[in-house]
Write a protein that holds these residues in place. Structure first.
Motif, PDB file in Angstrom:
ATOM      1  N   LYS A 179      38.581  35.911  48.834  1.00  0.00           N
ATOM      2  CA  LYS A 179      39.859  36.342  49.422  1.00  0.00           C
ATOM      3  C   LYS A 179      40.779  35.142  49.635  1.00  0.00           C
ATOM      4  O   LYS A 179      41.991  35.231  49.401  1.00  0.00           O
TER       5      LYS A 179
ATOM      6  N   VAL B 180      42.243  34.277  46.332  1.00  0.00           N
ATOM      7  CA  VAL B 180      43.313  35.208  45.948  1.00  0.00           C
ATOM      8  C   VAL B 180      44.609  34.864  46.698  1.00  0.00           C
ATOM      9  O   VAL B 180      45.685  34.774  46.097  1.00  0.00           O
ATOM     10  N   LEU B 181      44.504  34.657  47.998  1.00  0.00           N
ATOM     11  CA  LEU B 181      45.702  34.350  48.799  1.00  0.00           C
ATOM     12  C   LEU B 181      46.328  33.031  48.338  1.00  0.00           C
ATOM     13  O   LEU B 181      47.554  32.943  48.156  1.00  0.00           O
TER      14      LEU B 181
ATOM     15  N   TRP C 198      47.990  33.435  44.883  1.00  0.00           N
ATOM     16  CA  TRP C 198      49.293  34.102  44.973  1.00  0.00           C
ATOM     17  C   TRP C 198      50.345  33.159  45.569  1.00  0.00           C
ATOM     18  O   TRP C 198      51.484  33.130  45.122  1.00  0.00           O
TER      19      TRP C 198
ATOM     20  N   TRP D 129      29.805  43.984  47.664  1.00  0.00           N
ATOM     21  CA  TRP D 129      30.035  43.858  46.220  1.00  0.00           C
ATOM     22  C   TRP D 129      31.097  44.819  45.698  1.00  0.00           C
ATOM     23  O   TRP D 129      31.759  44.548  44.728  1.00  0.00           O
ATOM     24  N   TRP D 130      31.268  45.976  46.366  1.00  0.00           N
ATOM     25  CA  TRP D 130      32.223  46.957  45.854  1.00  0.00           C
ATOM     26  C   TRP D 130      33.677  46.505  46.058  1.00  0.00           C
ATOM     27  O   TRP D 130      34.595  47.128  45.564  1.00  0.00           O
ATOM     28  N   GLN D 131      33.878  45.409  46.768  1.00  0.00           N
ATOM     29  CA  GLN D 131      35.244  44.903  46.956  1.00  0.00           C
ATOM     30  C   GLN D 131      35.708  44.015  45.799  1.00  0.00           C
ATOM     31  O   GLN D 131      36.890  43.709  45.704  1.00  0.00           O
TER      32      GLN D 131
ATOM     33  N   PRO E  67      36.162  44.466  42.466  1.00  0.00           N
ATOM     34  CA  PRO E  67      37.246  44.949  41.580  1.00  0.00           C
ATOM     35  C   PRO E  67      38.612  44.954  42.280  1.00  0.00           C
ATOM     36  O   PRO E  67      39.629  44.676  41.650  1.00  0.00           O
ATOM     37  N   SER E  68      38.623  45.247  43.593  1.00  0.00           N
ATOM     38  CA  SER E  68      39.900  45.242  44.328  1.00  0.00           C
ATOM     39  C   SER E  68      40.538  43.866  44.259  1.00  0.00           C
ATOM     40  O   SER E  68      41.748  43.737  44.071  1.00  0.00           O
ATOM     41  N   LEU E  69      39.705  42.847  44.413  1.00  0.00           N
ATOM     42  CA  LEU E  69      40.237  41.485  44.372  1.00  0.00           C
ATOM     43  C   LEU E  69      40.717  41.141  42.966  1.00  0.00           C
ATOM     44  O   LEU E  69      41.753  40.496  42.794  1.00  0.00           O
ATOM     45  N   ALA E  70      39.962  41.600  41.971  1.00  0.00           N
ATOM     46  CA  ALA E  70      40.367  41.327  40.583  1.00  0.00           C
ATOM     47  C   ALA E  70      41.703  42.001  40.283  1.00  0.00           C
ATOM     48  O   ALA E  70      42.561  41.424  39.597  1.00  0.00           O
ATOM     49  N   ILE E  71      41.885  43.215  40.813  1.00  0.00           N
ATOM     50  CA  ILE E  71      43.157  43.928  40.592  1.00  0.00           C
ATOM     51  C   ILE E  71      44.319  43.123  41.165  1.00  0.00           C
ATOM     52  O   ILE E  71      45.395  43.034  40.564  1.00  0.00           O
ATOM     53  N   LEU E  72      44.104  42.508  42.305  1.00  0.00           N
ATOM     54  CA  LEU E  72      45.180  41.715  42.930  1.00  0.00           C
ATOM     55  C   LEU E  72      45.575  40.513  42.073  1.00  0.00           C
ATOM     56  O   LEU E  72      46.656  39.962  42.239  1.00  0.00           O
TER      57      LEU E  72
ATOM     58  N   LEU F 232      45.829  40.630  38.764  1.00  0.00           N
ATOM     59  CA  LEU F 232      46.383  41.038  37.471  1.00  0.00           C
ATOM     60  C   LEU F 232      47.822  40.550  37.228  1.00  0.00           C
ATOM     61  O   LEU F 232      48.131  40.087  36.134  1.00  0.00           O
ATOM     62  N   PRO F 233      48.725  40.647  38.229  1.00  0.00           N
ATOM     63  CA  PRO F 233      50.113  40.252  37.934  1.00  0.00           C
ATOM     64  C   PRO F 233      50.259  38.817  37.434  1.00  0.00           C
ATOM     65  O   PRO F 233      50.936  38.601  36.425  1.00  0.00           O
TER      66      PRO F 233
END
Lengths: 233, 357
Positions: free
Chosen positions: A7, A10-11, A14, A69-71, A73-78, A80-81
């Motif tokens: 996380k 990701v932050l 971005w 672990w199920w989180q 893909p959510s992070l990967a989606i973030l 994408l841009p």
């Protein structure tokens, strides 16, 4: 723990991306977002940096959290841009976009009417198409310079080419095309999908139930894409 | 131990997502869907490298990035505002102002956009936190729907786009407010709070929905706490924004506006077409008036109005973001009643315009 680190990545990613755009990627950003809104990106960088700092501070607390672990893909989606940015850097709106964005079917076209008292025409240098449209009467019969992108249109007579530019309100997704016709001499040729700097006399083209501003060409040269290819509202 | 007095109303409160040790079934389903989506988007990106698809994917990439760059900062600011509300707005204030008079709260919430002028990308995290503070469901819905319209920035952009056509601005304001309040009232009667919100939980012990008591900490500590909530919101809502923006970009790149002008013959058809366009284009409420205004000479004012009212209340990006707050049955309800109410309002405007000659 690992997800907490992800996380933070990701932050921080971005924040770096949004900070890089207005500082070093202005040429790319000019094709995506209205310059009046660039400050928003810097505001977002500040918020993201704060969020990343808080996440870092709470890392020790999260050390013993169970794996989620199920989180992933959510992070990967973030992410994408920023990845699509690589494609967007080289991408340009083309004639196909023009066809989809304009109410352009000539049958549907109506020249915009200004309700305000028209100011005097400013003929010192390039006249943006948006200015021309807002005050067309002031420019009629005068020598006008425009910078726009040509488009082949088979509905038009042989020595007439359409020349367009997009008008951006907030971002490229809401941009709408404005266009004029350029009439050139017999035996000459104008290439499609090229940026041109054209100078000529402005008149109105009437035909097929529509009226469109038309430049009777005096001189024209092919030019590089402008630093701000979009007209700005 | 806190010496805070007990809350006057002991109603159940909504708790924004807490991280669980094992995934519930819906999380496993979401995992599969998200993996499928990632594969599909990667496929689109690879297609963009082939000559025949390059133009189409170029268009998608520009629109996708443009929507994200415009919307994400607002979403982050909304998340920050939500975090600050969570920590700094005392529950007793919400109790006094909204929870004790839930009917009045709906009317007040419909106009809250004048005080908290947020666009539709920012409003979801704010509403998420307001619900966490105990704001009644009907009031939250009224604010969610009206906030991006009944808002000085949006009204100003509408006035500029329509060359200061004040009746059009007033119609947008009034219709937006009335529809939001009506749907807020109806939602209050149809749904119990537990049926409408995800992650329903018992009232937490502290001031915050996370259960930690930050109300009596130091200012830096409370700010850190607010930022932690904002980060949670960013991760909870952000992915829906990205997916919504991608779907919007695909649609924006493939739809032709001219198709919609073919429907101008019948006013009701024009209204329906413009409503469909509003849902598909996912424009920001601060920019949509400029697009609506391009239809001025082509479509009736009622259809343009429908476009400007429905878009900020319900579009693909918003629908996906709603998943971070509401249960699917409430989202389905909104998908049904919001378009119906907007259509009815637009038809009423159309009939009045015809009568007025």
């Amino acid at each position: 723990m690992v997800i907490a680190v992800a996380k933070i990545v990701v932050l921080a990613g971005w924040a770096l991306f949004l900070g890089w755009l207005p500082l070093f990627g202005q040429a790319d950003l000019a094709r995506l977002l209205h310059p009046d809104l660039w400050w928003l990106l810097l505001a977002a960088v500040v918020v993201l940096a704060l969020l990343a700092a808080v996440q870092c501070r709470s890392l020790s607390r999260l050390r013993h959290q169970p794996s989620t672990w199920w989180q992933w893909p959510s992070l990967a989606i973030l992410l994408l841009p920023p990845l699509f940015f690589l494609q967007a850097r080289e991408a340009r709106f083309d004639g196909e976009t023009f066809a989809k964005r304009s109410l352009a079917s000539l049958e549907a076209y109506r020249p915009p009417q200004s309700t305000e008292e028209a100011p005097a025409a400013d003929l010192s240098g390039e006249v943006p198409l948006s200015t021309l449209y807002g005050n067309i009467d002031a420019y009629l019969g005068k020598e006008v310079e425009v910078v726009c992108q040509t488009l082949d249109n088979r509905q038009l007579p042989e020595n007439v080419v359409m020349c367009y530019r997009y008008l951006m309100n907030c971002c490229a997704a809401d941009a709408m095309p404005l266009f004029i016709f350029i009439r050139y001499g017999e035996g000459e040729a104008v290439e499609g999908e090229r940026w041109v700097h054209a100078r000529g006399t402005l008149s109105l083209h009437r035909g097929g139930g529509v009226t469109v501003p038309q430049l009777t060409l005096g001189r024209m040269s092919y030019v590089e894409e402008p630093a701000f290819p979009f007209l700005l509202r | 131990m806190s010496d805070r007095p007990a809350r006057p109303l002991d109603l159940p409160r909504y708790q924004p997502q807490a991280v669980k040790a094992s995934p519930p079934l819906s999380a496993e389903l979401a995992f599969c869907l998200e993996i499928s989506l990632l594969v599909a988007i990667a496929f689109v990106a690879i297609l963009g490298r082939t000559p025949s698809w390059r133009g189409a994917v170029d268009n998608i990439a520009i629109n996708f990035l443009a929507v994200i760059l415009e919307a994400l900062p607002f979403m982050l600011l909304g998340a920050l505002a939500g975090g600050l509300i969570e920590v700094f707005v005392p529950g007793s204030l919400v109790d006094r102002a909204l929870r004790r008079r839930p009917l009045r709260a709906i009317f007040v919430a419909g106009a809250l956009g004048f005080v908290v002028p947020v666009c539709e990308c920012a409003i979801v995290p704010v509403v998420r936190r307001l619900l966490g503070k105990g704001v009644p469901l009907g009031a939250a819905i009224a604010f969610l729907l009206a906030g991006p319209i009944v808002n000085p920035l949006v009204l100003w952009s509408t006035a500029v786009a329509y060359r200061y056509d004040w009746p059009m601005v007033a119609l947008r304001l009034c219709c937006g407010y009335l529809i939001a309040v009506a749907i807020g009232l109806a939602t209050r009667h149809v749904f119990a709070r537990q049926e409408a919100l995800i992650d329903q939980a018992a009232p937490p012990a502290g001031c915050c929905a996370c259960g930690e008591d930050a109300a009596h900490g130091t200012l830096p500590g409370r700010l850190g706490h607010a930022l932690q909530h904002a980060a949670d919101d960013f991760f909870a809502v952000g992915r829906f924004l990205v997916i919504g923006a991608f779907v919007a970009a695909v649609l924006r790149s493939s739809l032709s506006l001219d198709t919609f002008t073919l429907l101008a013959a019948d006013p009701w058809l024009a209204i329906v077409a413009m409503m469909a366009l509003a849902v598909l284009l996912n424009l920001c409420s601060e920019a949509d008036a400029f697009i609506a205004a391009t239809f001025r000479d082509l479509l009736p004012a009622s259809a343009q109005l429908a476009f400007m009212i429905l878009g900020p209340m319900l579009d693909i990006k918003l629908l996906l973001m709603y998943l971070a707050v509401f249960r699917k049955r409430l989202i389905l309800w909104l998908c049904l009643v919001v378009p119906l109410a907007v259509f009815a309002a637009a038809m009423a405007v159309q009939l009045l315009a015809v009568k007025a000659g």
